[in-house]
Design a protein around this motif. Structure first.
Motif, PDB file in Angstrom:
ATOM      1  N   GLU A  29     -74.587  11.869  63.416  1.00 49.21           N
ATOM      2  CA  GLU A  29     -76.044  11.923  63.246  1.00 49.21           C
ATOM      3  C   GLU A  29     -76.635  10.610  63.739  1.00 49.21           C
ATOM      4  O   GLU A  29     -76.393   9.545  63.163  1.00 49.21           O
ATOM      5  N   VAL A  31     -79.471   7.984  64.254  1.00 45.33           N
ATOM      6  CA  VAL A  31     -80.634   7.553  63.482  1.00 45.33           C
ATOM      7  C   VAL A  31     -81.372   6.480  64.260  1.00 45.33           C
ATOM      8  O   VAL A  31     -80.759   5.568  64.819  1.00 45.33           O
ATOM      9  N   THR A  39     -87.717   6.531  59.664  1.00 44.37           N
ATOM     10  CA  THR A  39     -86.475   6.858  60.358  1.00 44.37           C
ATOM     11  C   THR A  39     -86.504   8.309  60.827  1.00 44.37           C
ATOM     12  O   THR A  39     -87.080   9.175  60.168  1.00 44.37           O
ATOM     13  N   ARG A  40     -85.895   8.555  61.959  1.00 42.38           N
ATOM     14  CA  ARG A  40     -85.713   9.901  62.503  1.00 42.38           C
ATOM     15  C   ARG A  40     -84.229  10.081  62.795  1.00 42.38           C
ATOM     16  O   ARG A  40     -83.490   9.107  62.928  1.00 42.38           O
ATOM     17  N   SER A  41     -83.793  11.327  62.937  1.00 43.71           N
ATOM     18  CA  SER A  41     -82.385  11.550  63.256  1.00 43.71           C
ATOM     19  C   SER A  41     -82.192  12.908  63.921  1.00 43.71           C
ATOM     20  O   SER A  41     -82.994  13.824  63.748  1.00 43.71           O
ATOM     21  N   LEU A  95     -72.646   8.473  60.676  1.00 47.49           N
ATOM     22  CA  LEU A  95     -74.046   8.167  60.922  1.00 47.49           C
ATOM     23  C   LEU A  95     -74.088   7.035  61.938  1.00 47.49           C
ATOM     24  O   LEU A  95     -73.305   6.086  61.847  1.00 47.49           O
ATOM     25  N   MET A 219     -80.260   1.560  57.736  1.00 46.07           N
ATOM     26  CA  MET A 219     -79.444   2.718  57.372  1.00 46.07           C
ATOM     27  C   MET A 219     -79.571   3.003  55.886  1.00 46.07           C
ATOM     28  O   MET A 219     -79.583   4.173  55.467  1.00 46.07           O
ATOM     29  N   PHE A 222     -82.646   5.046  55.419  1.00 43.08           N
ATOM     30  CA  PHE A 222     -82.387   6.432  55.822  1.00 43.08           C
ATOM     31  C   PHE A 222     -81.659   7.177  54.702  1.00 43.08           C
ATOM     32  O   PHE A 222     -82.029   8.307  54.347  1.00 43.08           O
ATOM     33  N   ARG A 226     -82.879  10.520  52.446  1.00 45.83           N
ATOM     34  CA  ARG A 226     -82.059  11.727  52.433  1.00 45.83           C
ATOM     35  C   ARG A 226     -81.647  12.103  51.015  1.00 45.83           C
ATOM     36  O   ARG A 226     -81.628  13.293  50.656  1.00 45.83           O
TER      37      ARG A 226
END
Length: 384
Positions: A29, A31, A39-41, A95, A219, A222, A226
């Protein structure tokens, strides 16, 4: 109005799919950081687990959908810079933290990591250590602070900081889940605690060397989003999420160099204070959006417009720990950054101020350039 349950992941059903054999393939994934500081992924299937960053392929995304590129030249490239075990899919899945680049071979306007990394590398001899204290506020699905009465307010601040018990803390299950997820992923999370405002929490990342701190903090953000997603909660890094007599949220930044850690290092710390005082306005420019509402001189903050420092003074711009002052060496804590600030910009700016500028790199000017790009994008004429 939809029930909050509608926003929650069905983790019980998800479990049976997470246990399915991936036939040797690995999910990576990717990121990245978007134009709004979020953040986008997106996910890519790899034939096997990558053994190093070099084995991870470059990828791309539609920058016009993230505010990072115009529609007529929308491809933005993802270049992997750090990899972490995936705490959600487990197994050999990973990730991947990425930098964003344009087709002309230049960093994307919102790629603050590139410049910070150059500064870190040029000044590696000083052995910068960073530790950041990330404050944040949990919100329910409707956007109201987690655990607060609907259309009302809780009792005044006092019992919530590092609190225990029903009515004093809210969202501990989210916090504990995030803590373990960070540890599994190899994030150097060094602690967590409930903060002064109810529904507000803090965790600390570091100490890390150089650019690694920025990678790990992004991270960790992120991971926090999530995890909260699975509980039907939202996370805000707004520096003053609730106006009035409620504490804001910061990103206190602890800084130490080899010179500061050595015997007599207090002299190096005092020299750093002198340099920081001369660039206060430039630092505030990159220390987070909406920080003026937080830094009022109240609620354990200094004035937004004035630089100050002191021993054990939480109302100063920069605080030196009393034990450090007694030992004559150690670190300092820059209390000015807002909770939504970019850790690459913060740490890069500190290095630039303490060690001098590097040719072709100017973090303050880059921030002004980004503001210009945003204005151009509004009318659709931005060019990379």
């Amino acid at each position: 109005m939809a029930s909050p349950d509608k926003y929650m992941s069905n983790t019980a059903n998800l479990q049976k799919y997470l246990q399915l054999d991936q036939k040797g393939a690995v999910i990576a994934e990717y990121v990245w950081i978007d134009a709004s500081g979020g953040t986008r992924s997106k996910c890519k299937t790899l034939p096997k687990k990558p053994q190093s960053i070099k084995e991870l392929p470059e990828w791309n995304f539609d920058g016009s959908s993230t505010g990072q590129a115009p529609g007529d030249n929308s491809d933005v490239y993802l270049r992997p810079v750090a990899v972490y075990p995936d705490p959600f899919r487990l197994g050999e899945n990973v990730l991947v933290m990425c930098e964003t680049w344009m087709s002309d071979g230049k960093p994307n306007a919102y790629n603050f990591r590139h410049d910070a990394a150059v500064l870190m590398e040029k000044n590696a001899k000083h052995e910068f250590w960073f530790g950041l204290e990330q404050e944040y506020t949990l919100l329910d699905a409707m956007g109201w602070p987690y655990g607060w009465p609907k259309n009302g307010f809780p009792a005044p601040q006092g019992p919530y900081y590092c609190g225990n018990g029903t009515g004093k803390v809210f969202g501990r299950d989210i916090v504990e889940s995030h803590y373990k997820a960070c540890m599994y992923s190899g994030i150097m999370i060094s602690g967590t605690n409930a903060e002064v405002m109810p529904g507000q929490w803090e965790y600390q990342v570091g100490p890390c060397t150089g650019i690694e701190l920025g990678d790990q903090l992004w991270m960790s953000r992120f991971l926090l989003h999530r995890v909260a997603e699975e509980f039907g909660a939202k996370v805000t890094f707004a520096p003053k999420p609730i106006p009035g007599d409620w504490n804001g949220a910061g990103l206190h930044t602890n800084v130490s160099t080899a010179e500061m850690r050595a015997d007599g290092g207090m002299k190096a710390i005092e020299g750093a204070m002198e340099k920081l005082s001369k660039r206060h306005a430039e630092h505030m420019k990159v220390y987070g959006e909406g920080n003026e509402a937080r830094m009022t001189g109240a609620h354990e903050t200094a004035s937004y417009d004035k630089f100050s420092w002191g021993i054990a003074n939480r109302g100063a711009s920069v605080r030196v720990n009393r034990q450090c002052a007694e030992d004559g060496k150690g670190y300092f804590e820059d209390r000015r950054p807002a909770s939504n600030a970019d850790p690459y910009q913060i740490t890069g700016m500190v290095v630039e101020t303490l060690c001098g500028k590097v040719e072709g790199i100017d973090l303050f000017s880059k921030t002004e350039k980004v503001e210009s790009v945003e204005q151009e994008m509004v009318v659709g004429v931005a060019k990379p």
